[in-house]
Design a protein around this motif. Structure first.
Motif, PDB file in Angstrom:
ATOM      1  N   TRP A  32      28.293  32.521  70.889  1.00 51.19           N
ATOM      2  CA  TRP A  32      27.030  32.735  71.595  1.00 51.19           C
ATOM      3  C   TRP A  32      27.272  33.431  72.926  1.00 51.19           C
ATOM      4  CZ3 TRP A  32      22.008  33.008  71.014  1.00 51.19           C
ATOM      5  CH2 TRP A  32      21.201  32.982  72.159  1.00 51.19           C
ATOM      6  N   PHE A  39      19.740  35.417  68.197  1.00 54.01           N
ATOM      7  CA  PHE A  39      18.812  34.348  68.591  1.00 54.01           C
ATOM      8  C   PHE A  39      17.704  34.273  67.552  1.00 54.01           C
ATOM      9  CE2 PHE A  39      15.073  32.769  70.975  1.00 54.01           C
ATOM     10  CZ  PHE A  39      15.590  31.545  71.383  1.00 54.01           C
ATOM     11  N   GLU A 106      16.543  31.189  75.200  1.00 55.91           N
ATOM     12  CA  GLU A 106      17.972  31.471  75.167  1.00 55.91           C
ATOM     13  C   GLU A 106      18.751  30.726  76.242  1.00 55.91           C
ATOM     14  OE1 GLU A 106      18.977  35.595  74.909  1.00 55.91           O
ATOM     15  OE2 GLU A 106      17.355  36.047  73.498  1.00 55.91           O
TER      16      GLU A 106
END
Length: 264
Positions: A32, A39, A106
């Motif tokens: 990530w 996402f 996020e």
């Protein structure tokens, strides 16, 4: 096609063996951070994470008393209990990111994947220390109730934030300094350094929870304090028990006015 963050998190939750879960959690957080995951939330989180065959999980009322950790077996029991807390904490952080990340965004995912990586590192340090003491994770029974907080709050991100980082992890801020002193007094400097590292990291973890909780409360048009008290009263049955580590809690974004009202 690039892998989605939800699929990666689900894979880590379904890794049952300790080494596999540690490696998977750290890989998700790394991928990530490096932009390798999309996402997107195209798969659901499992109702419960995979677990290894051992340790045997017991109800809290059936757990043996472990004493104060000064004897060799007492030290093993102490570090085994701590390792189990950190092992379950990996899944709590992963599930937080995977279950609520689509709605929370996020930044939320980044925060709780970093928590998962920290918890994986904590577990690895504790398991290595257990091995140095002549034991390993899984040798002793462990508490079965730690995941209950996640299951109880699976439908509400505010409730999950209120209970997991702001109650359960905050409790670690209270008890770890005393445990650290006992471990150091017993001559276990390596164990004491591990606990110091965990305490430092947990302050940041609780702060993540408090910050995101405040944002949710604002979005809902409620005051963070009143919403937190209502959710803790509804979803947490253990009660908040002093003494509190006020300085560490303050550093983590928890004011004394917030938790003192629920102290029992």
């Amino acid at each position: 096609m690039a892998r989605t963050v939800a699929a990666a998190i689900r894979g880590a939750l379904l890794a049952g063996e300790p080494r596999d879960k540690v490696m998977a959690a750290r890989a998700v957080a790394r991928d990530w951070r490096l932009g390798r995951l999309v996402f997107a939330f195209d798969v659901a989180m499992p109702p419960a994470p995979a677990r290894p065959a051992r340790p045997e999980l017991l109800a809290p009322s059936r757990m043996p008393k472990r004493g104060r950790g000064q004897s060799p077996r007492g030290r093993i029991a102490l570090f085994h209990a701590l390792a189990h807390i950190e092992f379950v904490a990996i899944d709590l952080a992963l599930d937080m990111a995977g279950r609520f990340g689509a709605a929370m965004g996020e930044g939320f995912v980044a925060d709780f994947l970093s928590v998962a990586a920290d918890e994986a590192m904590h577990f690895a340090l504790l398991d290595r220390h257990l091995r140095a003491l002549g034991s390993h994770y899984g040798e002793l029974p462990a508490h079965s109730g730690l995941w209950d907080a996640a299951d109880e709050t699976r439908d509400d991100v505010a409730a999950r934030l209120a209970v997991v980082p702001m109650v359960l992890e905050a409790r670690g801020l209270d008890v770890t300094p005393m445990t650290l002193e006992r471990v150091r007094a017993g001559g276990d400097e390596t164990g004491a350094r591990i606990l110091e590292r965990i305490l430092d990291d947990e302050i940041r973890h609780v702060r993540f929870g408090a910050n995101h909780f405040a944002a949710v409360a604002l979005q809902r048009g409620e005051t963070a304090g009143e919403l937190w008290k209502a959710l803790v009263s509804r979803h947490f049955r253990g009660g908040l028990k002093p003494p509190f580590n006020d300085s560490a809690r303050q550093a983590a974004g928890l004011s004394r006015d917030l938790y003192a009202a629920l102290a029992c």
